[in-house]
Write an enzyme that holds these catalytic residues in place. Sequence first.
Site, PDB file in Angstrom:
ATOM      1  N   LYS A  33      -3.532  68.515  45.255  1.00 23.64           N
ATOM      2  CA  LYS A  33      -2.577  68.105  46.291  1.00 23.64           C
ATOM      3  C   LYS A  33      -1.165  67.988  45.711  1.00 23.64           C
ATOM      4  CE  LYS A  33      -3.647  63.226  45.634  1.00 23.64           C
ATOM      5  NZ  LYS A  33      -4.593  62.166  45.981  1.00 23.64           N
ATOM      6  N   TYR A 248      29.015  58.895  35.906  1.00 21.00           N
ATOM      7  CA  TYR A 248      29.388  58.030  37.036  1.00 21.00           C
ATOM      8  C   TYR A 248      29.430  56.564  36.621  1.00 21.00           C
ATOM      9  CZ  TYR A 248      29.032  61.840  40.382  1.00 21.00           C
ATOM     10  OH  TYR A 248      29.232  62.996  41.080  1.00 21.00           O
TER      11      TYR A 248
HETATM   12  C1  LIG Z   1      -5.545  61.875  44.884  1.00 27.04           C
HETATM   13  C2  LIG Z   1      -6.950  61.625  45.135  1.00 27.04           C
HETATM   14  C3  LIG Z   1      -7.903  61.761  44.103  1.00 27.04           C
HETATM   15  C4  LIG Z   1      -7.540  62.029  42.664  1.00 27.04           C
HETATM   16  O1  LIG Z   1      -7.258  60.839  41.992  1.00 27.04           O
HETATM   17  P1  LIG Z   1      -6.865  60.837  40.436  1.00 27.04           P
HETATM   18  O2  LIG Z   1      -6.620  59.404  40.150  1.00 27.04           O
HETATM   19  O3  LIG Z   1      -5.606  61.651  40.322  1.00 27.04           O
HETATM   20  O4  LIG Z   1      -7.982  61.438  39.693  1.00 27.04           O
HETATM   21  C5  LIG Z   1      -9.245  61.625  44.447  1.00 27.04           C
HETATM   22  N1  LIG Z   1      -9.617  61.349  45.715  1.00 27.04           N
HETATM   23  C6  LIG Z   1      -8.729  61.187  46.714  1.00 27.04           C
HETATM   24  C7  LIG Z   1      -9.213  60.876  48.076  1.00 27.04           C
HETATM   25  C8  LIG Z   1      -7.369  61.306  46.460  1.00 27.04           C
HETATM   26  O5  LIG Z   1      -6.496  61.125  47.451  1.00 27.04           O
END
Ligand SMILES: *Cc1c(COP(=O)(O)O)cnc(C)c1O
Length: 338
Positions: A33, A248
Amino acid sequence: MAYITLNKKHFFHNLDIITNQTKSKDKIALVLKDNAYGHGLLEIAFMAKEYGIKKAVVRCEVEAQMVKGYFDTILVLAHIPQKADAKISYTINDITTIKEFPKHTKVQLKVDTGMNRNGIEMDEMEEAFVQIALYELSLEAVFTHHSSADEFSDTFTMQKQNFHKVKQHARVLAQKYKMQELAFHSCNSAALFRTEDFDEDMARIGIGAYGCLVMPQEFDIPPLKPVLSLYANKLSTRVLQEDECVGYSATYQAKSVCCVSNYDVGYADGFMRSCSNHYVTPEGVDIAGRISMDNSSFLSDAEELLIFNDAKEVAKFADTIAYEVLTSLKNYITRKIV
Ligand SMILES: *Cc1c(COP(=O)(O)O)cnc(C)c1O
């Protein structure tokens, strides 16, 4: 231009360690994702396929379509599709949405075991199964998500116990409503490393694969290696006299004559502004003053500067987590696999 390198050796090293824990590559569902946690969706999909990963988890339909060619199955965490897809399954995050999925859509039922974010309530399970059958959806799996797997907390144990009950109940309901045998999964990276005898059907692994999992030392996590590094190139350089200021609001003042250069990465690219004034690169180069939108100054005259090679370290300077450091990196930055 600033650019990102992705270390394939480190990525595969992490996947080896994770496979050791799941006991099978086939049980790793790589979480891609948000542009693969800022690493680059297609670059990571490409390397994952080479390694032999068969399952992916994404946030939305666009991501799923982009990586469809690389994996056998894809789980979408938050989208209700227009039509069913043989390779893609979609998450039911709320009981009221079941009627919105097209007939025959592959779905996975998320059950809230104590995080109180997404998923149906545990006592809505039977109603959910009734509706899934009524709307002729194809239920493949039941899963949950942990809120506190990366810290000492009773919540982790409580959620594990709850999910155990969910599994038992779901198996009974699957028989009662004549559904296929269900798969179950609950582990993110942290939960997987806290599970001695992993026996679920898959684990949803994000941050661990990218080598930036942070957990208390007591959990004794095998050494994962960060995959992503960020480099920037010099735009200009100058010599400062004592007391001259940089950037800045003139927040950096030279204590003596020194050389300062401006590099082409700023907060708009994802180099977090909260690192201003106190950041030090892994090679010991000090930042000078505030991070600007498109650039930042360092006490260096190198043509090219390693900004970071471990998002966990940047997170400390920025008072945040590696997840935010990584996903802040814009997708237009060139990614090179090395
Ligand atoms: C993002 C996510 C993961 C992955 O989690 P990590 O801590 O990055 O391994 C797993 N399950 C769901 C539902 C998520 O949203």
